[in-house]
Design a protein around this motif. Structure first.
Motif, PDB file in Angstrom:
ATOM      1  N   GLY A  82       0.843  -1.188   0.000  1.00 34.74           N
ATOM      2  CA  GLY A  82       0.000   0.000   0.000  1.00 34.74           C
ATOM      3  C   GLY A  82       0.874   1.233   0.000  1.00 34.74           C
ATOM      4  N   LEU A  83       0.576   2.184  -0.868  1.00 32.79           N
ATOM      5  CA  LEU A  83       1.388   3.392  -0.987  1.00 32.79           C
ATOM      6  C   LEU A  83       0.491   4.625  -0.851  1.00 32.79           C
ATOM      7  CD1 LEU A  83       4.102   4.734  -1.531  1.00 32.79           C
ATOM      8  CD2 LEU A  83       3.634   4.554  -3.985  1.00 32.79           C
ATOM      9  N   PRO A  84       0.279   5.123   0.386  1.00 30.62           N
ATOM     10  CA  PRO A  84      -0.495   6.355   0.555  1.00 30.62           C
ATOM     11  C   PRO A  84       0.364   7.566   0.223  1.00 30.62           C
ATOM     12  CG  PRO A  84       0.224   5.540   2.687  1.00 30.62           C
ATOM     13  CD  PRO A  84       0.698   4.537   1.664  1.00 30.62           C
ATOM     14  N   LEU A  85      -0.108   8.404  -0.662  1.00 32.20           N
ATOM     15  CA  LEU A  85       0.625   9.601  -1.051  1.00 32.20           C
ATOM     16  C   LEU A  85       0.290  10.743  -0.102  1.00 32.20           C
ATOM     17  CD1 LEU A  85       0.250   9.492  -4.938  1.00 32.20           C
ATOM     18  CD2 LEU A  85       2.112   8.618  -3.521  1.00 32.20           C
ATOM     19  N   ALA A  86       1.298  11.467   0.315  1.00 29.74           N
ATOM     20  CA  ALA A  86       1.100  12.586   1.238  1.00 29.74           C
ATOM     21  C   ALA A  86       0.565  13.794   0.494  1.00 29.74           C
ATOM     22  CB  ALA A  86       2.426  12.932   1.918  1.00 29.74           C
ATOM     23  N   GLY A  87       0.078  14.765   1.263  1.00 29.65           N
ATOM     24  CA  GLY A  87      -0.403  16.003   0.686  1.00 29.65           C
ATOM     25  C   GLY A  87       0.742  16.915   0.281  1.00 29.65           C
ATOM     26  N   PRO A  88       0.444  18.042  -0.344  1.00 26.76           N
ATOM     27  CA  PRO A  88       1.491  18.963  -0.778  1.00 26.76           C
ATOM     28  C   PRO A  88       2.065  19.759   0.386  1.00 26.76           C
ATOM     29  CG  PRO A  88      -0.658  19.883  -1.245  1.00 26.76           C
ATOM     30  CD  PRO A  88      -0.905  18.503  -0.706  1.00 26.76           C
ATOM     31  N   ASP A  89       3.041  20.595   0.076  1.00 25.84           N
ATOM     32  CA  ASP A  89       3.614  21.549   1.035  1.00 25.84           C
ATOM     33  C   ASP A  89       4.287  20.874   2.218  1.00 25.84           C
ATOM     34  OD1 ASP A  89       2.521  23.598  -0.585  1.00 25.84           O
ATOM     35  OD2 ASP A  89       0.606  23.367   0.422  1.00 25.84           O
ATOM     36  N   ASN A  90       4.879  19.689   1.971  1.00 24.77           N
ATOM     37  CA  ASN A  90       5.647  18.987   3.005  1.00 24.77           C
ATOM     38  C   ASN A  90       4.804  18.676   4.236  1.00 24.77           C
ATOM     39  OD1 ASN A  90       8.030  17.755   3.881  1.00 24.77           O
ATOM     40  ND2 ASN A  90       8.730  19.579   4.944  1.00 24.77           N
ATOM     41  N   ILE A  91       3.521  18.382   4.045  1.00 28.90           N
ATOM     42  CA  ILE A  91       2.655  18.083   5.175  1.00 28.90           C
ATOM     43  C   ILE A  91       3.146  16.835   5.906  1.00 28.90           C
ATOM     44  CG2 ILE A  91       1.066  16.754   3.727  1.00 28.90           C
ATOM     45  CD1 ILE A  91       0.197  18.892   6.823  1.00 28.90           C
ATOM     46  N   ILE A  92       3.738  15.870   5.175  1.00 27.44           N
ATOM     47  CA  ILE A  92       4.244  14.671   5.831  1.00 27.44           C
ATOM     48  C   ILE A  92       5.445  15.025   6.695  1.00 27.44           C
ATOM     49  CG2 ILE A  92       5.757  14.025   3.917  1.00 27.44           C
ATOM     50  CD1 ILE A  92       3.773  11.626   6.186  1.00 27.44           C
ATOM     51  N   GLY A  93       6.258  15.994   6.255  1.00 28.69           N
ATOM     52  CA  GLY A  93       7.378  16.434   7.067  1.00 28.69           C
ATOM     53  C   GLY A  93       6.916  17.098   8.345  1.00 28.69           C
ATOM     54  N   THR A  94       5.878  17.908   8.252  1.00 33.33           N
ATOM     55  CA  THR A  94       5.307  18.550   9.439  1.00 33.33           C
ATOM     56  C   THR A  94       4.799  17.506  10.420  1.00 33.33           C
ATOM     57  OG1 THR A  94       4.619  20.394   8.035  1.00 33.33           O
ATOM     58  CG2 THR A  94       3.637  20.262  10.211  1.00 33.33           C
ATOM     59  N   ASN A  95       4.145  16.484   9.885  1.00 36.59           N
ATOM     60  CA  ASN A  95       3.621  15.425  10.745  1.00 36.59           C
ATOM     61  C   ASN A  95       4.752  14.644  11.412  1.00 36.59           C
ATOM     62  OD1 ASN A  95       0.937  14.541  11.468  1.00 36.59           O
ATOM     63  ND2 ASN A  95       1.475  12.561  10.599  1.00 36.59           N
ATOM     64  N   GLN A  96       5.831  14.395  10.658  1.00 35.91           N
ATOM     65  CA  GLN A  96       6.969  13.676  11.214  1.00 35.91           C
ATOM     66  C   GLN A  96       7.606  14.463  12.359  1.00 35.91           C
ATOM     67  OE1 GLN A  96       7.679  10.645  10.437  1.00 35.91           O
ATOM     68  NE2 GLN A  96       7.888  10.251   8.256  1.00 35.91           N
ATOM     69  N   VAL A  97       7.791  15.770  12.155  1.00 34.43           N
ATOM     70  CA  VAL A  97       8.396  16.605  13.196  1.00 34.43           C
ATOM     71  C   VAL A  97       7.516  16.618  14.450  1.00 34.43           C
ATOM     72  CG1 VAL A  97       9.027  18.960  13.830  1.00 34.43           C
ATOM     73  CG2 VAL A  97       9.684  18.050  11.597  1.00 34.43           C
ATOM     74  N   CYS A  98       6.213  16.776  14.251  1.00 36.13           N
ATOM     75  CA  CYS A  98       5.292  16.790  15.389  1.00 36.13           C
ATOM     76  C   CYS A  98       5.366  15.457  16.143  1.00 36.13           C
ATOM     77  CB  CYS A  98       3.872  17.053  14.909  1.00 36.13           C
ATOM     78  SG  CYS A  98       2.665  17.289  16.233  1.00 36.13           S
TER      79      CYS A  98
END
Length: 221
Positions: A82-98
Motif C-alpha cells: 500500500g502506498l499512501p501519497l502525502a499532501g502537498p507543502d511537506n505536510i508529511i514532514g510537518t507530521n513527522q516533526v510533530c
C-alpha cells in the motif's frame, strides 16, 4: 467518491472469495469489480496507491481502513504493498516533526502545558468554528494557500511572489525552503527525507527565524 469505501469493501470481499448479492455496488457493475479482484489475485506484486487528500466525506478513515484491509487480504496469498501519497507543502514532514517532538501527530494542543492529541477537537476547522482561536499564525512558503475564514487576528508568513488571498493584520515575507535557505522535505511516499540547500540570496529570513523572533518576544508581554 463518498461511496468509495463501499466499493473497496466489496472488492476486498471478492478478493477473499466471498460471493456478493447480484447487482451494482455503488453504481459499479459487479462483473467489473470481480474482474479487478481476479487481476489483483493473479498479480505477482500488486501496489495500491491512494491519496488521502482526495478522500471525501466525513469519515476518510473508513476508506483508509478498507484499503489497508484489502492490502492485508492480498498479502495472504501473494504480495501487495500500500502506498499512501502525502499532501502537498511537506505536510508529511510537518507530521513527522510533530511526532518525534511530541509523540503524537498533527492536531496536537499544548494549551494544557503538555502535548494533547485529539484529531477532532484540535482540528483547525473545529477551533475556528468554536471561536477558540485568539490569534492565527499562517505559513505559506511553497505555494499560495487559501486563507481560512476567521475574524481572529492573523499573522501571515509568505514566500517570495506570494500574497495573502485577503487582508491580514500582519504580513511578513520570508524565504522559500530549498531556494533561499536550507532545510529538508519528505518525499510524497513519506519514506525518505531529502536535504535542501540554498540556491540564491535575496535577503529574506526563513520562516523558522521569524517564528523564533516572535516567540522570543512573548515572555515580555
Amino acid at each position: 467518491a463518498e461511496r468509495l469505501p463501499e466499493v473497496v469493501g466489496a472488492l476486498r470481499a471478492l478478493v477473499a472469495g466471498a460471493r456478493l448479492a447480484p447487482g451494482p455496488v455503488a453504481g459499479l457493475e459487479l462483473a467489473a469489480l470481480q474482474s479487478l479482484a481476479d487481476q489483483l489475485r493473479a498479480a505477482r506484486y500488486a501496489v495500491i496507491v491512494w491519496a488521502a487528500a482526495d478522500a471525501s466525506g466525513r469519515h476518510p478513515d473508513l476508506l483508509t481502513g478498507s484499503l489497508a484491509g484489502l492490502t492485508r487480504e492480498l498479502n495472504g496469498k501473494s504480495r501487495c504493498a500500500g502506498l499512501p501519497l502525502a499532501g502537498p507543502d511537506n505536510i508529511i514532514g510537518t507530521n513527522q516533526v510533530c511526532a518525534w517532538q511530541t509523540g503524537g501527530p498533527l492536531r496536537t494542543s499544548f494549551a494544557s502545558g503538555g502535548p494533547d492529541h485529539d484529531p477532532v477537537r484540535w482540528s483547525t476547522e473545529s477551533l475556528l468554528a468554536s471561536g477558540s482561536v485568539d490569534c492565527m499564525l499562517w505559513l505559506a512558503t511553497l505555494r499560495e494557500q487559501q486563507l481560512p475564514a476567521t475574524s481572529a487576528p492573523m499573522i501571515a508568513l509568505f514566500g517570495p511572489g506570494l500574497q495573502p488571498t485577503r487582508p491580514v493584520d500582519v504580513a511578513i515575507p520570508v524565504g522559500t525552503p530549498g531556494l533561499d535557505h536550507g532545510g529538508s522535505i519528505y518525499r510524497m511516499d513519506g519514506v525518505v527525507s531529502l536535504p535542501l540547500r540554498p540556491l540564491r540570496q535575496i535577503g529574506l529570513p526563513s520562516a523558522a527565524d521569524v517564528i523564533r523572533q516572535i516567540a522570543a518576544q512573548l515572555p515580555a508581554l
